[in-house]
Design a protein around this motif. Structure first.
Motif, PDB file in Angstrom:
ATOM      1  N   PRO A  58     -19.408  16.940  -7.480  1.00  0.00           N
ATOM      2  CA  PRO A  58     -18.851  16.870  -6.094  1.00  0.00           C
ATOM      3  C   PRO A  58     -17.394  16.354  -6.345  1.00  0.00           C
ATOM      4  CG  PRO A  58     -20.551  15.572  -6.455  1.00  0.00           C
ATOM      5  CD  PRO A  58     -20.325  15.796  -7.796  1.00  0.00           C
ATOM      6  N   VAL A  60     -13.856  15.506  -4.603  1.00  0.00           N
ATOM      7  CA  VAL A  60     -13.088  14.812  -3.687  1.00  0.00           C
ATOM      8  C   VAL A  60     -11.621  15.196  -3.492  1.00  0.00           C
ATOM      9  CG1 VAL A  60     -12.779  12.799  -2.433  1.00  0.00           C
ATOM     10  CG2 VAL A  60     -14.753  12.992  -3.730  1.00  0.00           C
ATOM     11  N   LEU A  76     -14.704  17.245   0.550  1.00  0.00           N
ATOM     12  CA  LEU A  76     -15.501  17.464  -0.387  1.00  0.00           C
ATOM     13  C   LEU A  76     -16.371  18.452  -0.850  1.00  0.00           C
ATOM     14  CD1 LEU A  76     -17.694  14.914  -2.046  1.00  0.00           C
ATOM     15  CD2 LEU A  76     -19.139  16.188  -0.743  1.00  0.00           C
ATOM     16  N   TYR A  78     -18.461  21.316  -3.736  1.00  0.00           N
ATOM     17  CA  TYR A  78     -19.278  21.162  -5.030  1.00  0.00           C
ATOM     18  C   TYR A  78     -18.661  22.193  -6.066  1.00  0.00           C
ATOM     19  CZ  TYR A  78     -22.321  17.957  -3.244  1.00  0.00           C
ATOM     20  OH  TYR A  78     -22.923  16.447  -2.781  1.00  0.00           O
ATOM     21  N   TRP A 182     -28.877  24.880   2.443  1.00  0.00           N
ATOM     22  CA  TRP A 182     -28.778  24.175   1.336  1.00  0.00           C
ATOM     23  C   TRP A 182     -30.311  24.086   1.024  1.00  0.00           C
ATOM     24  CZ3 TRP A 182     -25.260  20.730  -0.820  1.00  0.00           C
ATOM     25  CH2 TRP A 182     -25.462  20.081  -2.100  1.00  0.00           C
ATOM     26  N   ILE A 186     -32.618  23.273   5.624  1.00  0.00           N
ATOM     27  CA  ILE A 186     -31.647  22.580   5.967  1.00  0.00           C
ATOM     28  C   ILE A 186     -30.108  23.041   5.768  1.00  0.00           C
ATOM     29  CG2 ILE A 186     -30.372  20.354   5.335  1.00  0.00           C
ATOM     30  CD1 ILE A 186     -33.243  19.047   5.344  1.00  0.00           C
ATOM     31  N   ASP A 190     -25.952  20.058   8.070  1.00  0.00           N
ATOM     32  CA  ASP A 190     -27.001  18.967   8.661  1.00  0.00           C
ATOM     33  C   ASP A 190     -26.600  17.689   7.670  1.00  0.00           C
ATOM     34  OD1 ASP A 190     -28.192  20.491  10.462  1.00  0.00           O
ATOM     35  OD2 ASP A 190     -29.546  21.368   8.819  1.00  0.00           O
ATOM     36  N   ILE A 191     -26.092  18.024   6.436  1.00  0.00           N
ATOM     37  CA  ILE A 191     -25.910  16.881   5.516  1.00  0.00           C
ATOM     38  C   ILE A 191     -24.653  16.455   5.326  1.00  0.00           C
ATOM     39  CG2 ILE A 191     -27.889  16.693   3.990  1.00  0.00           C
ATOM     40  CD1 ILE A 191     -27.231  19.109   2.615  1.00  0.00           C
ATOM     41  N   PHE A 192     -23.458  17.477   5.696  1.00  0.00           N
ATOM     42  CA  PHE A 192     -22.204  17.070   5.449  1.00  0.00           C
ATOM     43  C   PHE A 192     -21.137  17.051   6.407  1.00  0.00           C
ATOM     44  CE2 PHE A 192     -23.355  18.697   1.320  1.00  0.00           C
ATOM     45  CZ  PHE A 192     -23.149  17.703   0.533  1.00  0.00           C
ATOM     46  N   GLN A 194     -20.911  15.587   9.609  1.00  0.00           N
ATOM     47  CA  GLN A 194     -20.513  14.299  10.093  1.00  0.00           C
ATOM     48  C   GLN A 194     -19.728  13.475   8.918  1.00  0.00           C
ATOM     49  OE1 GLN A 194     -20.944  13.240  13.367  1.00  0.00           O
ATOM     50  NE2 GLN A 194     -19.987  11.192  12.768  1.00  0.00           N
ATOM     51  N   SER A 195     -20.062  13.564   7.991  1.00  0.00           N
ATOM     52  CA  SER A 195     -19.262  12.777   6.931  1.00  0.00           C
ATOM     53  C   SER A 195     -17.880  13.229   6.640  1.00  0.00           C
ATOM     54  CB  SER A 195     -20.400  12.678   5.624  1.00  0.00           C
ATOM     55  OG  SER A 195     -19.638  13.392   4.625  1.00  0.00           O
ATOM     56  N   GLU A 198     -15.592  12.224   9.389  1.00  0.00           N
ATOM     57  CA  GLU A 198     -15.180  10.665   9.150  1.00  0.00           C
ATOM     58  C   GLU A 198     -14.491  10.736   7.755  1.00  0.00           C
ATOM     59  OE1 GLU A 198     -19.555   8.995  10.843  1.00  0.00           O
ATOM     60  OE2 GLU A 198     -19.009   8.635   8.630  1.00  0.00           O
ATOM     61  N   HIS A 199     -14.645  11.095   6.837  1.00  0.00           N
ATOM     62  CA  HIS A 199     -13.798  11.109   5.747  1.00  0.00           C
ATOM     63  C   HIS A 199     -12.533  11.577   6.171  1.00  0.00           C
ATOM     64  CE1 HIS A 199     -17.171  10.273   2.908  1.00  0.00           C
ATOM     65  NE2 HIS A 199     -16.434   9.460   2.679  1.00  0.00           N
TER      66      HIS A 199
ATOM     67  N   ARG B  44     -30.622   7.919   5.149  1.00  0.00           N
ATOM     68  CA  ARG B  44     -31.747   9.031   5.724  1.00  0.00           C
ATOM     69  C   ARG B  44     -32.815   8.325   5.882  1.00  0.00           C
ATOM     70  NH1 ARG B  44     -29.082  13.796   7.506  1.00  0.00           N
ATOM     71  NH2 ARG B  44     -27.264  13.970   6.418  1.00  0.00           N
ATOM     72  N   LEU B 231     -16.314   5.093  11.510  1.00  0.00           N
ATOM     73  CA  LEU B 231     -16.663   5.939  10.293  1.00  0.00           C
ATOM     74  C   LEU B 231     -17.491   5.181   9.319  1.00  0.00           C
ATOM     75  CD1 LEU B 231     -12.708   6.408   9.561  1.00  0.00           C
ATOM     76  CD2 LEU B 231     -14.233   7.749  11.036  1.00  0.00           C
TER      77      LEU B 231
END
Lengths: 995, 995
Positions: A58, A60, A76, A78, A182, A186, A190-192, A194-195, A198-199, B44, B231
């Motif tokens: 992953p 960054v 972020l 992969y 993914w 999903i 769904d997993i990334f 929001q983050s 925020e990041h 989660r 955040l």
């Protein structure tokens, strides 16, 4: 059929690379910018131990945060990282096979290896290789790692870094990473999502700059402590933490251009020390993995036809095809140019007759094709001059050791030596007959040096031969007539096998008939002739543009590059959403041409149309899929630019000053805000120096206020080449008058038609950098110019020259020096002037070629401080130097000058001069002085001096300057000093040849 | 056959859990202590959205670093983390299946679910579950997650955390993790050993404590900033960084016991805030994954025989088997004890006759077995008393609404009511005949409350019923005769299916004949009767010990526990390297009994032999493999202890002071070093208070100097329960005299035979903690006593009592207060005394049951400050209270006391007393006072008071105390105060019943 999910793709890659012997590794438990930072790469590539590893990382990249609004750019993402150490011989093919395992059919796509020379200053690492493009999308970074942690790698490692999201986009046929599955249930969003949002906010808007800078220092110290205790990995871990902190600070806009260099230096130093310690440690452990890799699969190059063939008995065509991994466009050009010279030279030197010789090339092959090459060298019969006869034979006429040595060297018996008269002397000679060697034998010997002789700007090693080349050499076809010319170079054995295009899996095939080579290649779709390929591209591009009533502006550079990127060019036209046309033209063009190598399409009024033309490497099969892919990529790129553009316009340029405060220019010289403030203060005094009119002065003042503001825009942060362009654009959109907007751009790029306001800012800004950075001890060194001060100095003199600006740089420097936040000594000011003078000299001599160096130096010696005036003086002096009476004139001046050289300055007492010739000279000189005014240049000076020549002659004929009487002597010297003073501030004629 | 490599194991687990619908996730890019910290788990699991995930997590536990010298303990190891949310119904079985997929044959091993109640204060998280043991080795953590981030989880998540190295050790049959094959070519040591050594050094010896503490503060602030900006993930990331920094600081020994609590509080608060914000965010997003999991495989419990059967017509045996996941040993005991009461009670209450009832149990089943249960309740014929007749019938004799209501409730007609005389009143009565219901019907109703009525110390939820139990209930067999008693509890439907042992894959089978239940279970290897199982264990253990001429000391606790851990006990004997016998006996026993639940084997002199006896859950098949596994585990454990022991002995205890300086006791109260220094200073004044002899004082001084030193030893850091034990051990090994070594141990554990020196240190140390922590505001609260101050206070009073020490705590507290680095007010000293008094009261009342509470309170009111003396006083008072003349005596004293209550203190003027009865009373009282000395306790006081009783009576009979004359009145009150003062410092009789 369900398509592969993101996690399936990872599993598939794991299985694939496991089969290749890779150790399956885990992501590192730190925030890293890339899989390269994982010690499984950066440290394991050091030293001799074989190593194959594959892992997800992953990655960054804080400044890639787009608040989740970009389809494929995120803070972020992969990576899938593979290291093959040493090079297995076929890493590109393995990589392409892995793509096929993922369901990417090479026939349905355009997979390209696009030059990319990777460099990480922070890691002290670099390598050569490519970005791999899938339908225009960068999906992989492919690098031959040459150095890491400042240490030369031996063996070299192959580094393959997949961008997983982008590959999965293709596999799943999605337009946005957020839509990636993914799992079956999903999505990536769904997993990334929001983050990601925020990041992005955290990195751009929230992170505490001061606190994190302190943490950086703490971690740097911890890295040092750990290393001092011999702890390599803990020390390295802290480097990674520093690196991430740096990225955060940078994204936050807290690190200025010059401060960045400092951070990189610190990180690079740490990394170097760690790398060195790691390698020492491995050596002490006796390289425990030195025998690793015994079970790895071994690559064998294809040899389809082992027949060597019969050497030709008569003239036959010669083919040399050097098969390489994709060469950079520039390197291809360069190699072909070199072969165009070296090819004929080689045949001539080795005395092989031929009829014609042609050099062809594609990104994957360098081809020399000569027709009707003689099957062998002609025989020779030569007389070779030896030592003088009296040394070769003793008094008795017996051959000495000298004669024997000579005979032996020539391969004849000493009794066959003869004495011959040559140029009036007696020498022994040998008559040597050489039987011509067969062409095949000669070429076997000559071809390796031919290849070795090709030079490139950047070269790399890849295998144990340690040979350097632009990119790896993978095969060599070398045939004369039906016979292989057998040799080995860089571990490759020559033969008759060549390989097809990438889309056809580089299928090997035999060259059976040399004469059919070009045709055979063409039948494989490969156009080896550059001109033909270029024409195919260009006509195709124009045709596709015409179909939508558009045209494509000629862009030779782009056309050449594209031609060099393909073996089998197939132009294609894609479209993009016309809403993007609202973006500034420069932005669109920068994205299309520079980033994507697309041809933009315009209407007849030169307005951009929502089309682009790309060139596929391959045929037209499944072209629609390739088009779709390219469109997707461009959309993502434009979305990015659009995001910047919209976001930037939320603020006025004038409101960006706060942000500029967080962008350090240089630690001791303050922020970009401080620099901009100084710029504002320069306007008035520079205006006086430059004689600006009041409305220009107003323009300059207004422009100065927001001159640096665009540095704080996202667009410029992202595409630095748009600095000034965006400043101008945004200024106009905010309603600033055009002259102000123009001046902003001109302050970065003072073009040929620069306005007075723009010129003022351009000169002041550059001098500010020069004086400030020299003052804090950051003048460029012979090897390093991290702040591009050479360019800054050159910029100053160029604009002054082009705009015919009479400016005394000493005054300008004094103004700038007074505004610096650090003390600037007189010595520093002189250093800056000298440094600018150096650039000026190079420009005048090498670029403008105004005059011979002595003429240039003569004028510069007196006028460096005023480049434009100096350039005029040089041109004037050059004309005088060319005159037939110049020698006399110079001689006359020289007589005056030489005798006074190294003497103190005496006070002239005209009334005490004797004899009359002295007085006459004084009168003539006084008249000359009276004719000259301060502004007069060389021409006026020499015109004024010329009439003195007879008086000078008379003087020296009748007057003894160095009289024994001290007062007489000194007064006469003073007279001559009075004469030579005519040159002062104009030229130092003593620097001229013939003086 | 090649065994699976480490990377293959990961791939296999990935494939397995992918099939179960898990999203395959990546390790987090931070240093985390466990996969739980990864937001894919910790966040989660919050909220209602279904989630299944599986991933590898490199887990960093700095204090587990062993410099690479331990076979399976490292500062970095690999977890494989699985989250199943909600509980799929068969998570244990899925897990066991995954082990089988890895090649772990359950028949060849001993796989056990050993109680483990997981709790992470820093994460505000807890759950119940197990360590899974493979042949004694912990290989997995299996938890039903109940709370995270302070939020109750609904649904509950199942968390399975594999320890990959330990599993691979088993799979590959290796003894040390360093020998694991990561690939076919590369061993674990090749990639990790060097970095393990380095990280250990860094964490234990190098990390910069001060700088990292500051970084912790910075990161905490960043977490707050990020959260304030909404955040969630960036905020959470910083918590993880804080957590790692804390671990580093802790390992470095920079965090004291009490400071640790502060750090945990800070982290817990941060985590709670983040969790709350995350959940709010998900709610706002409307829980986008709420429909996730539709494609996951669904578990269906086995129903082998759907026949309900025919309800018995005559008496029949009743079987209730509640099938559970492995119960903790204590919970099993507790449940069986409760059923022993509740079972008979239930049958009685529900009027079902039976012959015998027995309660059995194993970790996986709670069994109630009753013989000859009646097929139905007997019929009943009851007269039920109703309302008074005059309310049931009106004046006309007509039934009122009251009568109708009563009749309706009893299910009879109002006309059937009768008026009856009961206890002299007229009431309506109803005669109700009830037909007995069938047993099956009754039990259907009665059994769910029976199960619900079983209470446990710790309970958990697991499925959507929200029911709490010790561990999940997975099946219920409920039969009477041949018929199923149909009901549902906690989502489980009763039936006739039960399940076999773990090694046989819990194969389901039908209970066809209830009467054969115990026999049937035995045929499956399951001993449901506890006593039988215990005997099997114990006789087997003794037999195995005897085989090597050893004995096993009785350890009821261990035997009970082991009995409760197995269904099919098979004892086995393993050996260990006798070199480990050089370790202190306490260390070996702690490891074997506490950590491994092994029985240690001794020779006839009580010396340990190099054997241990473990008890397998399963039969004797492949017992050798199980033995080998257990030996391996014990070797690793002993190696660890041996490492500590050897390493600790490199330094003298006295040289550990520096290390103690880095171990914070409490921020404001200094380090453990500071605390130890105070302890040294207490010796002299406490010695005086306690009247120590000079040689004891010398011993105390010497012991005090190194009292805390063992806190800095690795052994104690690792096994806190050995504090003091190791101090004593190391002191002896260093050559300190035994009394000094003993005093060190006693200062932690003042036993029954504590030496004067040990007692001094024990009391002083505890008072130091109490006074210091109270002074800095860290007194325990109702819900929290993080510094175990209750235990400290209790320790003080216990030792004073047991050693009969007459000590005025007020003096002691004053001494301690004066040495604190913070001001200690008088109020604080009183608070401490009061707090200790509270513990004393509980001890005397509840534990020692010395007397009734009023007696205890009466003495404590005057003597709390001297616990031993108070205890004597209580015993004395209790005897007096029991006397027949007590009431008179108390009454006499009370008369004096009551009237003076709430009055100011007056000065007695004996000469002014009138009348004679006053003077007589004065004379008597004076005599009593003269007889009493300061040290006299309750008995002496009452003995002295008793003779006053007649004088008191005379006085009150003849003297009017509250005379109108003020001086008379006040002098008489002063007289009575003089009398009651006899009690002062002895007892406050006003607190007694009857006063």
């Amino acid at each position: 059929m369900t398509t592969a999910s993101f996690q399936d793709v990872i599993m598939t890659l794991h299985s694939f690379w496991r089969e290749q012997g890779c150790l399956l590794w885990q992501p590192y438990n730190m925030q890293v910018g890339a899989g390269t930072n994982n010690p499984a790469t950066l440290l394991r590539v050091l030293g001799p131990e074989p190593w194959r590893v594959a892992y997800v990382e992953p990655s960054v990249r804080p400044d890639d945060g787009r608040y989740g609004q970009n389809p494929n750019r995120m803070q972020l993402y992969y990576q899938y990282q593979v290291i093959l150490k040493p090079d297995p011989g076929n890493p590109q093919e393995l990589y392409l096979k892995s793509l096929e395992t993922l369901g990417i059919d090479l026939r349905r796509h355009d997979v390209r290896f696009v030059e990319d020379n990777w460099k990480s200053p922070a890691l002290g690492a670099w390598g050569l290789g490519w970005e791999v493009w899938l339908d225009g999308q960068e999906i992989t970074q492919f690098t031959y790692f040459q150095q890491a942690g400042g240490i030369k790698l031996d063996p070299v490692s192959v580094e393959i870094t997949y961008g997983l999201e982008r590959i999965v986009l293709a596999v799943q046929g999605k337009d946005s990473a957020w839509d990636i599955q993914w799992t079956d249930d999903i999505h990536y969003r769904d997993i990334f999502l929001q983050s990601e949002i925020e990041h992005s906010k955290y990195y751009f808007d929230v992170a505490d700059v001061e606190a994190l800078k302190k943490t950086y220092d703490t971690y740097e110290a911890e890295s040092r402590r750990a290393l001092a205790a011999g702890l390599v990995i803990p020390s390295y871990d802290y480097i990674l933490k520093c690196s991430h902190l740096f990225n955060v600070l940078d994204t936050r806009g807290a690190i200025g251009v010059t401060e960045r260099a400092g951070y990189f230096r610190r990180m690079a130093n740490m990394t170097k020390d760690v790398a060195k310690a790691y390698l020492e440690q491995r050596a002490q452990l006796e390289f425990p993995l030195i025998d690793n890799g015994k079970s790895w699969p071994i690559y064998k190059p294809a040899v389809l036809d082992t027949a060597i063939g019969t050497p030709p008995s008569g003239p036959a065509d010669l083919l040399i095809e050097i098969g390489v991994e994709e060469l950079p466009a520039e390197d291809l050009d360069s190699a072909l140019a070199q072969l165009n010279i070296a090819g004929p030279q080689l045949l001539k030197e080795w005395r092989l007759d031929y009829q014609t010789i042609k050099i062809h090339g594609t990104p994957r092959r360098l081809v020399l094709y000569a027709t009707q090459v003689a099957p062998r060298q002609p025989d020779e019969d030569k007389v070779i001059k030896g030592p003088p006869a009296n040394k070769a034979f003793d008094a008795n006429g017996q051959p000495t050791a000298v004669a024997e040595g000579f005979a032996k060297k020539q391969g004849i018996s000493v009794t066959d030596l003869k004495a011959t008269e040559i140029d009036g002397g007696q020498y022994v000679t040998a008559r040597v007959k050489t039987v011509g060697r067969p062409a095949i034998e000669v070429l076997t010997e000559a071809l390796p040096p031919l290849i070795a002789g090709i030079k490139f700007g950047g070269t790399m090693r890849w295998n144990s031969t340690g040979i350097y080349f632009s990119r790896p050499i993978r095969w060599i076809a070398a045939l004369i007539g039906g016979a292989v010319i057998p040799f080995e170079y860089a571990g490759v054995v020559s033969g008759r096998t060549t390989y097809g295009t990438r889309p056809t899996n580089s299928t090997p095939f035999s060259i059976n008939d040399v004469t059919e080579y070009v045709k055979t290649m063409a039948s494989q779709g490969i156009l080896v002739e550059i001109a033909q390929r270029r024409e195919t591209v260009w006509s195709g591009v124009r045709k596709l543009a015409a179909e939508v009533s558009g045209t494509v502006a000629e862009d030779k550079e782009l056309l050449d590059e594209v031609t060099n990127l393909v073996e089998q060019p197939t132009p294609l036209r894609g479209t993009f959403d016309s809403r993007f046309l609202e973006l500034p033209r420069d932005v669109l063009i920068t994205v299309m041409c520079k980033k994507q190598r697309y041809f933009p399409v315009e209407d007849k009024n030169g307005k951009l149309l929502p089309y682009f033309i790309a060139v596929r490497n391959g045929d037209s099969e499944h072209l629609d899929e390739v088009i779709r892919g390219n469109e997707h990529v461009l959309t993502a790129r434009f979305s990015d630019a659009d995001f910047f553009f919209r976001d930037d316009r939320q603020h006025h340029l004038a409101d960006r000053t706060d942000r500029l405060k967080t962008m350090t220019f240089q630690e001791k010289l303050g922020s970009l805000y401080d620099k901009n403030q100084r710029l504002i203060r320069y306007v008035e005094p520079f205006g006086k120096l430059l004689g600006l009119k009041s409305d220009d002065l107003q323009t300059a003042t207004a422009a100065a206020a927001i001159a640096k503001a665009d540095q704080a825009t996202r667009m410029v942060v992202e595409m630095t080449s748009l600095e000034g362009i965006m400043g101008r654009e945004y200024a106009l959109l905010e309603g600033h008058p055009a002259p102000i907007a123009d001046a902003i751009l001109e302050h970065y790029r003072p073009g040929e038609k620069v306005s007075p306001a723009g010129l003022l800012l351009a000169v002041a800004d550059r001098l500010d950098s020069l004086v400030g950075l020299f003052a804090v001890g950051l003048a460029p060194t012979a090897s390093a110019d991290p702040f591009a001060l050479r360019r800054a100095a050159l910029g100053v003199v160029q604009v002054l020259l082009s705009q015919h600006i009479d400016l005394d740089l000493r005054d300008a420097i004094r103004i700038v020096a007074a505004e610096q936040p650090v003390p600037v000594t007189d010595e520093v000011q002189v250093e800056v002037l000298t440094f600018i003078g150096g650039r000026l000299r190079v420009l005048l001599l090498d670029d403008l070629k105004l005059a011979a160096f002595d003429v240039v130096d003569a004028v510069l010696a007196e006028q460096t401080h005023n480049p434009y005036r100096a350039s005029l003086g040089i041109q004037e002096l050059a004309k005088w130097v060319a005159r037939s009476d110049w020698a006399a004139l110079l001689d006359s001046f020289a007589r005056c000058a030489r005798i006074t050289r190294d003497k103190p300055t005496y006070t002239l007492q005209p009334n005490a001069l004797t004899p009359a010739e002295s007085t006459a000279l004084y009168q003539a000189a006084k008249q000359a002085h009276d004719h000259l005014s301060a502004g007069d240049n060389v021409d006026k000076f020499l015109t004024a001096f010329k009439p003195l020549v007879p008086a000078v002659t008379e003087f020296f004929d009748h007057v003894m300057v160095m009289d024994e009487d001290q007062s007489l002597r000194e007064n006469r010297l003073a007279l001559l000093q009075y004469v030579t003073a005519l040159a002062r501030g104009r030229a130092d004629l003593s620097r001229l040849n013939g003086f």
